[in-house]
Design an enzyme around this catalytic site. Sequence first.
Site, mmCIF file in Angstrom:
data_model
loop_
_atom_site.group_PDB
_atom_site.id
_atom_site.type_symbol
_atom_site.label_atom_id
_atom_site.label_comp_id
_atom_site.label_asym_id
_atom_site.label_seq_id
_atom_site.Cartn_x
_atom_site.Cartn_y
_atom_site.Cartn_z
ATOM 1 N N LYS A 39 0.841 -1.063 -0.050
ATOM 2 C CA LYS A 39 0.026 -0.023 -0.097
ATOM 3 C C LYS A 39 0.821 1.240 0.149
ATOM 4 O O LYS A 39 0.723 2.319 -0.642
ATOM 5 C CB LYS A 39 -0.951 0.009 1.371
ATOM 6 C CG LYS A 39 -2.361 0.823 1.185
ATOM 7 C CD LYS A 39 -2.792 0.825 2.543
ATOM 8 C CE LYS A 39 -3.961 -0.242 2.514
ATOM 9 N NZ LYS A 39 -4.727 -0.234 3.898
ATOM 10 N N GLU A 156 -13.556 11.896 12.417
ATOM 11 C CA GLU A 156 -13.851 12.353 10.714
ATOM 12 C C GLU A 156 -15.240 11.797 10.465
ATOM 13 O O GLU A 156 -15.701 10.794 10.784
ATOM 14 C CB GLU A 156 -12.923 11.429 10.074
ATOM 15 C CG GLU A 156 -12.766 11.570 8.655
ATOM 16 C CD GLU A 156 -12.504 13.033 8.444
ATOM 17 O OE1 GLU A 156 -11.559 13.453 8.891
ATOM 18 O OE2 GLU A 156 -13.495 13.576 7.500
ATOM 19 N N ARG A 159 -17.529 10.997 3.727
ATOM 20 C CA ARG A 159 -18.087 9.870 3.109
ATOM 21 C C ARG A 159 -17.308 9.161 2.092
ATOM 22 O O ARG A 159 -16.650 10.071 1.321
ATOM 23 C CB ARG A 159 -19.724 10.368 2.303
ATOM 24 C CG ARG A 159 -20.604 11.048 3.232
ATOM 25 C CD ARG A 159 -21.486 12.007 2.730
ATOM 26 N NE ARG A 159 -20.764 13.239 2.322
ATOM 27 C CZ ARG A 159 -21.396 14.005 1.407
ATOM 28 N NH1 ARG A 159 -22.618 14.022 1.129
ATOM 29 N NH2 ARG A 159 -20.678 15.214 0.963
ATOM 30 N N ASN A 216 -23.878 8.364 12.548
ATOM 31 C CA ASN A 216 -24.208 7.382 11.952
ATOM 32 C C ASN A 216 -25.238 6.618 12.335
ATOM 33 O O ASN A 216 -26.022 6.238 11.752
ATOM 34 C CB ASN A 216 -22.818 6.441 11.826
ATOM 35 C CG ASN A 216 -21.604 7.027 11.037
ATOM 36 O OD1 ASN A 216 -21.858 7.873 10.187
ATOM 37 N ND2 ASN A 216 -20.791 6.196 11.029
ATOM 38 N N CYS A 268 -18.948 1.607 7.440
ATOM 39 C CA CYS A 268 -19.168 2.305 8.461
ATOM 40 C C CYS A 268 -20.536 2.219 9.261
ATOM 41 O O CYS A 268 -20.704 1.669 10.421
ATOM 42 C CB CYS A 268 -19.058 3.835 8.278
ATOM 43 S SG CYS A 268 -17.265 4.181 7.876
ATOM 44 N N LYS A 331 -22.468 1.340 -2.371
ATOM 45 C CA LYS A 331 -23.090 2.543 -3.018
ATOM 46 C C LYS A 331 -22.395 2.855 -4.100
ATOM 47 O O LYS A 331 -21.236 2.415 -4.432
ATOM 48 C CB LYS A 331 -23.134 3.719 -1.941
ATOM 49 C CG LYS A 331 -21.716 4.018 -1.409
ATOM 50 C CD LYS A 331 -21.875 5.433 -0.708
ATOM 51 C CE LYS A 331 -20.798 6.055 -0.422
ATOM 52 N NZ LYS A 331 -20.924 7.121 0.391
ATOM 53 N N ARG A 338 -17.580 -3.635 1.436
ATOM 54 C CA ARG A 338 -17.683 -4.326 2.568
ATOM 55 C C ARG A 338 -18.995 -4.326 3.247
ATOM 56 O O ARG A 338 -19.612 -3.254 2.844
ATOM 57 C CB ARG A 338 -16.838 -3.325 3.527
ATOM 58 C CG ARG A 338 -15.310 -3.729 3.503
ATOM 59 C CD ARG A 338 -14.570 -2.775 4.620
ATOM 60 N NE ARG A 338 -14.669 -1.476 3.789
ATOM 61 C CZ ARG A 338 -14.108 -0.167 4.838
ATOM 62 N NH1 ARG A 338 -13.489 -0.630 5.788
ATOM 63 N NH2 ARG A 338 -14.287 0.977 4.243
HETATM 64 C C1 UDX Z 1 -21.048 6.947 6.176
HETATM 65 C C2 UDX Z 1 -21.434 8.322 6.949
HETATM 66 O O1 UDX Z 1 -22.099 9.073 5.864
HETATM 67 C C3 UDX Z 1 -20.196 9.088 7.010
HETATM 68 O O2 UDX Z 1 -20.428 10.574 7.499
HETATM 69 C C4 UDX Z 1 -19.299 8.427 8.083
HETATM 70 O O3 UDX Z 1 -18.073 9.295 8.306
HETATM 71 C C5 UDX Z 1 -18.912 7.059 7.351
HETATM 72 O O4 UDX Z 1 -20.014 6.432 7.437
HETATM 73 P P1 UDX Z 1 -20.476 5.979 4.058
HETATM 74 O O5 UDX Z 1 -20.100 4.755 4.648
HETATM 75 O O6 UDX Z 1 -19.372 6.550 2.960
HETATM 76 O O7 UDX Z 1 -20.503 7.291 5.008
HETATM 77 O O8 UDX Z 1 -21.654 6.254 3.355
HETATM 78 P P2 UDX Z 1 -23.245 6.680 3.240
HETATM 79 O O9 UDX Z 1 -23.192 7.760 1.812
HETATM 80 O O10 UDX Z 1 -23.411 7.201 4.362
HETATM 81 O O11 UDX Z 1 -23.889 5.520 2.667
HETATM 82 C C6 UDX Z 1 -24.324 4.399 3.623
HETATM 83 C C7 UDX Z 1 -25.179 3.483 2.928
HETATM 84 O O12 UDX Z 1 -26.665 4.073 2.992
HETATM 85 C C8 UDX Z 1 -25.052 3.012 1.496
HETATM 86 O O13 UDX Z 1 -25.201 1.652 1.374
HETATM 87 C C9 UDX Z 1 -26.176 3.631 0.900
HETATM 88 O O14 UDX Z 1 -26.468 3.050 -0.104
HETATM 89 C C10 UDX Z 1 -27.206 3.788 1.840
HETATM 90 N N1 UDX Z 1 -28.389 4.734 1.934
HETATM 91 C C11 UDX Z 1 -27.772 6.008 1.752
HETATM 92 C C12 UDX Z 1 -29.665 4.619 1.512
HETATM 93 O O15 UDX Z 1 -30.115 3.202 1.453
HETATM 94 N N2 UDX Z 1 -30.544 5.335 1.507
HETATM 95 C C13 UDX Z 1 -30.158 6.800 1.569
HETATM 96 O O16 UDX Z 1 -30.995 7.691 1.469
HETATM 97 C C14 UDX Z 1 -28.870 7.110 1.672
#
Ligand code: UDX
Length: 452
Positions: A39, A156, A159, A216, A268, A331, A338
């Site tokens: 890495k 932190e 996203r 979260n 997360c 997403k 993961r």
């Molecule tokens: C999340 C938090 O948003 C972020 O602030 C934190 O630091 C880490 O965890 P992330 O894991 O990158 O970030 O993804 P996020 O954009 O929050 O989406 C999480 C999941 O929720 C995805 O699987 C997404 O598809 C799902 N989701 C999101 C929904 O099913 N519906 C929604 O309306 C929004």
Amino acid sequence: MATSMRVSVIGTGYLGATHAAAMAELGFEVTGVDVDPAKVDLLASGRVPFFEPGLPELLQKHLATGRLRFTTDLAAAVADADIHFICVGTPQQAGSSAANLDYVEVAVAAVARAMSRDGLVVGKSTVPVGTGERLRVLLAALTPEGVAAELVWNPEFLREGRAVEDTLRPDRIVIGGASPAAEAMLREVYATPIAAGTPVITCDLPTAELVKVSANAFLATKISFINAIAELCEAAGADVTVLADALGHDARIGRRFLNAGLGFGGGCLPKDIRALTHRAGELGAPQIASLMRRVDEINMRQRERVVELAIAACDGSVLDARIAVLGAAFKPDTDDVRDSPALSVAAALHLRGAQVSVYDPAAGETGRRTFPTLTFAASTAEAVRGADVVLVLTEWPEFVDASPVALAELARGRTVIDARNCLDADAWRAAGWTLHALGRGAPADVRSVVFA
Ligand code: UDX
């Protein structure tokens, strides 16, 4: 802005690699440290071992300015720095819902031993409340004689897919448990976003730890709430997407995180709500623990719902059915698989004897590594060719914009399951598809509501 402050960043995953590059962008001399030599080599050559828009460019820019370096030599990086950011992972423990804090403890202990001058250790990883206090004891015990070290928490909120933007222009900066001197140092680190208007919240250590976890937990609750309402919409013949738009106009509610569908996954949200459930149980706070358990259950149920829809679309059995799965990442805009709902569904259908062909614009490789038994296609067309049923499980623009007319010519069947409520249902139906969505019955499916 040039400054004399030197920064070490321990752990170069999504969080650490982005934080290191962002610190260089903010004007600091930065060394990113990781235990994985492959890495480190990759990052040092300007390549990012995962897909994150904008990060390779930022990395290359600061490898060129000379402000950013990567190494496996933690001791040298720490000895040379004034401020040390802990950015290692806190994954779910094997066999428990608790967070695994081994990496954080090992990182703080290694930093403590390597400090050669007074400095600040800044935790950024998401940790169960109370961790910082324990780490302070560890730090105090291991720091060399004559070296003063302080530990603070600065969670932190980035996203994936928006990591660079979220790090350079966060919507808030939380600083927990800092002395006036430590707070001043962090205000210097974040001088650029603070000048641009980012609010700073200073608080004690446990509050800072809990802000992140609660954020979260709230986001996860919002998603499971709308998915529970989606079930009711289906039963009542209502449309959850229109309902979410209408709810979203209420500023107290807001439209974001109200997209019903396959639910949340990733590195997360799922592990953070589980760690919260566990920690709340330990601390004797049962209400949030039981609420999070329901949020988790509702979320996992969505995956089963999609599997059931696919089975129903194949007349009760998917054995030997050809199923196209569009999406593997948890997403869009990431190659992270993961706890990906998309891959959970693909694997469940494979397990039931379906011939599953998965395509994802970025997560084909990570998906293949995680589920080597699944077949991965090189394009939407390849996945859909000859399929009996098409499942859209991650709302990549490429799938949203795909032509239902062209895909109808490739597929064998004409059923599409829109598990992210992202397709133009009218256009797909006009092209001859039977479209099933979660929380949005087809006009023909709408049942009259029976009043008891
Ligand atoms: C999340 C938090 O948003 C972020 O602030 C934190 O630091 C880490 O965890 P992330 O894991 O990158 O970030 O993804 P996020 O954009 O929050 O989406 C999480 C999941 O929720 C995805 O699987 C997404 O598809 C799902 N989701 C999101 C929904 O099913 N519906 C929604 O309306 C929004």
